[in-house]
Design an enzyme around this catalytic site. Structure first.
Site, PDB file in Angstrom:
ATOM      1  N   ARG A  46       0.853  -1.196   0.000  1.00 32.93           N
ATOM      2  CA  ARG A  46       0.000   0.000   0.000  1.00 32.93           C
ATOM      3  C   ARG A  46       0.886   1.243   0.000  1.00 32.93           C
ATOM      4  O   ARG A  46       0.632   2.216  -0.697  1.00 32.93           O
ATOM      5  CB  ARG A  46      -0.945  -0.002   1.226  1.00 32.93           C
ATOM      6  CG  ARG A  46      -1.641   1.349   1.414  1.00 32.93           C
ATOM      7  CD  ARG A  46      -2.901   1.288   2.278  1.00 32.93           C
ATOM      8  NE  ARG A  46      -2.800   0.399   3.410  1.00 32.93           N
ATOM      9  CZ  ARG A  46      -2.074   0.631   4.520  1.00 32.93           C
ATOM     10  NH1 ARG A  46      -1.406   1.764   4.648  1.00 32.93           N
ATOM     11  NH2 ARG A  46      -2.019  -0.245   5.492  1.00 32.93           N
ATOM     12  N   TYR A  98     -16.796  16.507 -14.750  1.00 35.36           N
ATOM     13  CA  TYR A  98     -17.256  15.119 -14.744  1.00 35.36           C
ATOM     14  C   TYR A  98     -18.337  14.925 -13.671  1.00 35.36           C
ATOM     15  O   TYR A  98     -18.175  15.383 -12.535  1.00 35.36           O
ATOM     16  CB  TYR A  98     -16.048  14.220 -14.466  1.00 35.36           C
ATOM     17  CG  TYR A  98     -16.392  12.761 -14.414  1.00 35.36           C
ATOM     18  CD1 TYR A  98     -16.787  12.085 -15.557  1.00 35.36           C
ATOM     19  CD2 TYR A  98     -16.332  12.061 -13.209  1.00 35.36           C
ATOM     20  CE1 TYR A  98     -17.122  10.742 -15.505  1.00 35.36           C
ATOM     21  CE2 TYR A  98     -16.650  10.712 -13.153  1.00 35.36           C
ATOM     22  CZ  TYR A  98     -17.055  10.062 -14.306  1.00 35.36           C
ATOM     23  OH  TYR A  98     -17.384   8.743 -14.254  1.00 35.36           O
ATOM     24  N   ASP A 170      -7.978  18.628 -13.825  1.00 43.00           N
ATOM     25  CA  ASP A 170      -8.253  17.277 -14.320  1.00 43.00           C
ATOM     26  C   ASP A 170      -7.904  17.288 -15.809  1.00 43.00           C
ATOM     27  O   ASP A 170      -8.566  17.943 -16.607  1.00 43.00           O
ATOM     28  CB  ASP A 170      -9.740  16.947 -14.082  1.00 43.00           C
ATOM     29  CG  ASP A 170     -10.124  15.540 -14.548  1.00 43.00           C
ATOM     30  OD1 ASP A 170      -9.476  15.004 -15.464  1.00 43.00           O
ATOM     31  OD2 ASP A 170     -11.102  14.981 -14.003  1.00 43.00           O
ATOM     32  N   LYS A 195      -9.371   6.263 -19.060  1.00 43.69           N
ATOM     33  CA  LYS A 195      -9.731   6.798 -20.366  1.00 43.69           C
ATOM     34  C   LYS A 195      -8.523   6.706 -21.308  1.00 43.69           C
ATOM     35  O   LYS A 195      -8.070   5.618 -21.599  1.00 43.69           O
ATOM     36  CB  LYS A 195     -10.257   8.230 -20.196  1.00 43.69           C
ATOM     37  CG  LYS A 195     -11.224   8.391 -19.018  1.00 43.69           C
ATOM     38  CD  LYS A 195     -12.530   7.624 -19.182  1.00 43.69           C
ATOM     39  CE  LYS A 195     -13.362   7.557 -17.900  1.00 43.69           C
ATOM     40  NZ  LYS A 195     -13.673   8.844 -17.256  1.00 43.69           N
TER      41      LYS A 195
HETATM   42  C1  LIG Z   1     -14.071   9.190 -15.933  1.00 44.55           C
HETATM   43  C2  LIG Z   1     -13.633  10.478 -15.393  1.00 44.55           C
HETATM   44  C3  LIG Z   1     -13.324  10.651 -14.038  1.00 44.55           C
HETATM   45  C4  LIG Z   1     -13.506   9.511 -13.033  1.00 44.55           C
HETATM   46  O1  LIG Z   1     -12.612   8.469 -13.286  1.00 44.55           O
HETATM   47  P1  LIG Z   1     -12.896   6.903 -12.977  1.00 44.55           P
HETATM   48  O2  LIG Z   1     -11.651   6.252 -13.457  1.00 44.55           O
HETATM   49  O3  LIG Z   1     -14.120   6.530 -13.737  1.00 44.55           O
HETATM   50  O4  LIG Z   1     -13.101   6.792 -11.508  1.00 44.55           O
HETATM   51  C5  LIG Z   1     -12.841  11.868 -13.628  1.00 44.55           C
HETATM   52  N1  LIG Z   1     -12.689  12.897 -14.488  1.00 44.55           N
HETATM   53  C6  LIG Z   1     -13.002  12.783 -15.800  1.00 44.55           C
HETATM   54  C7  LIG Z   1     -12.808  13.939 -16.701  1.00 44.55           C
HETATM   55  C8  LIG Z   1     -13.477  11.585 -16.298  1.00 44.55           C
HETATM   56  O5  LIG Z   1     -13.792  11.482 -17.591  1.00 44.55           O
END
Ligand SMILES: *Cc1c(COP(=O)(O)O)cnc(C)c1O
Length: 377
Positions: A46, A98, A170, A195
């Site tokens: 961890r 998001y 982000d 993604k």
């Molecule tokens: C999908 C997404 C998230 C969340 O991520 P997960 O891997 O699904 O937990 C956060 N920010 C953006 C822009 C996203 O597209």
């Protein structure tokens, strides 16, 4: 080292003991200590794991940050970063973020006394107006989701620096291949690596890169305390995915440009949102602060019923949540990814029932145009 080379040679290359070119999967939870309190860099997985650590070094290098961290999902990364703040603190957050981030801020962290105000961050004055004495950070996505609004990173950084706030970005949509927010003044960059970074619809993961040792220590403390770490197998998959990030991002963008141009010639489409289009309000800004426009397009077909029809007829666009994979995906944000945003709020934001979002994959762009053409007909 240029980005395309960094993707291959950045981070930790292979295994020096055997010469293996790929980093081994250290499927291990604990490590032998030589004496009490004397270990060889790893004590417990961890806290640190060599496969995860190779990935963490890589994301730090790709984002030009000081340290990197890997989490079990994008939301785990978001939640760990927001845990930097204390009861009574306030965040100014982009209003077109998001849906899951909106949900965790407005339904979980607010209960713990960390309040968020949502504002259109593509208007810097609006962000400034929201700042209160107890504000500790500005949190944004650019381009945003699903309307692809562009926020000026340097202006956000100037606003934050003059008031001692953290700027958190982000960067899921553009990835470090097209945009490096830390170079524009951000303190923390995070990703849903589920993604584009992973890119193959086979791993759920989150990544964080930070500027400065102090923030690095704080995030490591929280990562270890909260424990939402990425396992070694998934860390390895992500490292493998990242090797082809450049190839994929160039192809995603070529396809997106082709489709956006074609969509904007059609009379039966109310509106096309793609920052690469010259008439997009954020086009010039996107050109100056990023190296590419990405592979996400939204367009409004006029009604929820028509959107539903289009979604039921595409062949190469798969109806699915998520984005950034080699396969093209299609969705209706108001009923899928953004369903957790209350209806009145969606209407205010312009997330109509006729809005379709596509994540352009790496298929032949001509096939994608033909597919959408027949579905729209
Ligand atoms: C999908 C997404 C998230 C969340 O991520 P997960 O891997 O699904 O937990 C956060 N920010 C953006 C822009 C996203 O597209």
């Amino acid at each position: 080292m240029r980005i395309d080379t960094k993707l291959i040679h950045g981070g930790v290359m292979g295994d020096k003991h055997t010469g293996a070119l790929s980093v081994p999967i250290y499927q291990v939870s604990t490590y032998q200590q030589d004496e009490i309190g004397k270990h060889r860099g790893y004590e417990y997985s961890r806290t640190g794991n060599p496969t995860r650590s190779a990935l963490e070094t890589l994301i730090a290098e790709l984002e030009n940050g000081t340290r990197g961290f890997a989490f079990s999902s994008g939301m785990a990364a978001v939640s760990t970063v927001v845990s930097l703040f204390n009861q009574g603190d306030h965040l100014v957050v982009g209003d077109d973020i998001y849906g899951g981030t909106y949900r965790v801020l407005s339904k979980v962290f607010n209960r713990l006394g960390i309040q968020s105000s949502f504002v259109d961050s593509s208007h810097p004055e609006a962000v400034e107006d929201m700042i209160r004495p107890e504000t500790k950070a500005v949190y944004i996505e650019t381009p945003s989701n699903p309307l692809l609004k562009v926020t000026d990173l340097s202006k956000m950084a100037a606003i934050c620096q003059s008031r001692g706030l953290l700027l958190i970005v982000d960067n899921t949509f553009l990835t470090p291949y097209w945009q490096n927010p830390i170079d524009s003044g951000a303190d923390i960059v995070l990703h849903s690596a589920t993604k584009y970074m992973g890119g193959h619809s086979d791993v759920v993961a989150g990544l964080v890169a930070v500027k400065g040792e102090e923030l690095g220590e704080q995030i490591h403390f929280l990562q270890n305390s909260i424990g939402a770490v990425l396992g070694p197998q998934d860390s390895w998959l992500l490292i493998r995915g990242i090797k082809t990030l450049g190839l994929r991002m160039r192809q995603h963008e070529e396809g997106a440009r082709h489709l956006a141009n074609w969509l904007s010639t059609r009379k039966d489409i109310k509106k096309v949102y793609y920052p690469g289009l010259k008439d997009h309000p954020g086009h010039e800004l996107a050109r100056t602060q990023a190296r590419g426009f990405g592979g996400m397009i939204s367009f409004d077909v006029g009604s929820g019923k028509r959107a539903e029809e289009v979604l039921s007829r595409t062949q190469w666009f798969t109806l699915a949540e998520s984005l950034g994979a080699v396969e093209s995906l299609i969705s209706v944000p108001s009923r899928m990814t953004h369903a957790s945003i209350p209806e009145e709020r969606r209407a205010e934001l312009g997330i109509t029932d006729g809005l379709i979002r596509i994540s352009v994959g790496v298929e032949d762009p001509e096939d994608l145009v033909e597919d959408l053409e027949q579905a729209l007909r």
